[in-house]
Design a protein around this motif. Structure first.
Motif, PDB file in Angstrom:
ATOM      1  N   SER A  32       0.836  -1.210   0.000  1.00  0.00           N
ATOM      2  CA  SER A  32       0.000   0.000   0.000  1.00  0.00           C
ATOM      3  C   SER A  32       0.867   1.254   0.000  1.00  0.00           C
ATOM      4  O   SER A  32       0.557   2.243  -0.680  1.00  0.00           O
ATOM      5  CB  SER A  32      -0.937  -0.019   1.208  1.00  0.00           C
ATOM      6  N   SER A  36       0.906   4.095  -2.863  1.00  0.00           N
ATOM      7  CA  SER A  36       0.610   5.482  -2.491  1.00  0.00           C
ATOM      8  C   SER A  36       1.770   6.438  -2.703  1.00  0.00           C
ATOM      9  O   SER A  36       1.567   7.578  -3.116  1.00  0.00           O
ATOM     10  CB  SER A  36       0.193   5.545  -1.019  1.00  0.00           C
ATOM     11  N   THR A 148      -7.161   1.972   0.872  1.00  0.00           N
ATOM     12  CA  THR A 148      -6.163   3.022   0.652  1.00  0.00           C
ATOM     13  C   THR A 148      -5.485   2.845  -0.703  1.00  0.00           C
ATOM     14  O   THR A 148      -5.360   3.805  -1.475  1.00  0.00           O
ATOM     15  CB  THR A 148      -5.113   3.018   1.783  1.00  0.00           C
TER      16      THR A 148
END
Length: 159
Positions: A32, A36, A148
């Motif tokens: 993640s 990101s 996310t």
């Protein structure tokens, strides 16, 4: 006093289960993070790897449900629990194949949707008394990490 401490300890997951369960969040957290904030060249691969890893974990949990049902479910509930246990694998696989941000959000929602099943398994005596205490933060963690990654992939299109 000793009796109440013993009773309380039945609700605490075994250390090995806690350690290994939380260790299972690490790959999802790292992936993640790469989706990101990682190098642009790695984001697409990280998103795909996160979807595949999440599908594996969904399958793992479904397999655990199968084992719990096979060992402790009442005969009249066995078929329904066994059928429910294969759904996370199938849904996770399908979403991983589709890929992308929307699929990752779907995977996150799957993890969140598994929580009520975990709670019901524990309340029915099919899962151990500590099951919900372990599964709740792990499911929430996997759900948040998947959402996310999915939201980031949608906000900043990843090639």
């Amino acid at each position: 006093m000793a009796l109440s401490l013993a009773a309380m300890s039945t609700f605490n997951p075994p250390r090995a289960a806690s350690f290994l369960g939380y260790a299972g969040l690490v790959p999802a957290a790292v992936l993640s993070l790469f989706v990101s904030a990682g190098p642009v060249d790695w984001q697409s691969a990280a998103l795909h790897a996160h979807a595949v890893y999440a599908a594996v974990i969904l399958s793992f949990i479904g397999g655990a449900w199968w084992g719990l049902a096979a060992s402790k479910a009442a005969p009249d509930r066995l078929a329904a629990l066994l059928a429910a246990s294969v759904l996370p694998s199938l849904a996770g696989w399908a979403l991983a194949v589709v890929g992308g941000g929307v699929a990752m959000i779907g995977i996150g929602l799957l993890f969140a949707a598994m929580l009520p099943v975990d709670i019901r398994l524990a309340h029915a005596g099919v899962a151990p008394s500590w099951w919900t205490r372990l599964r709740s933060p792990l499911s929430v963690g996997m759900a948040l990490l998947a959402v996310t990654s999915g939201a980031m992939a949608l906000a900043v299109p990843i090639n």
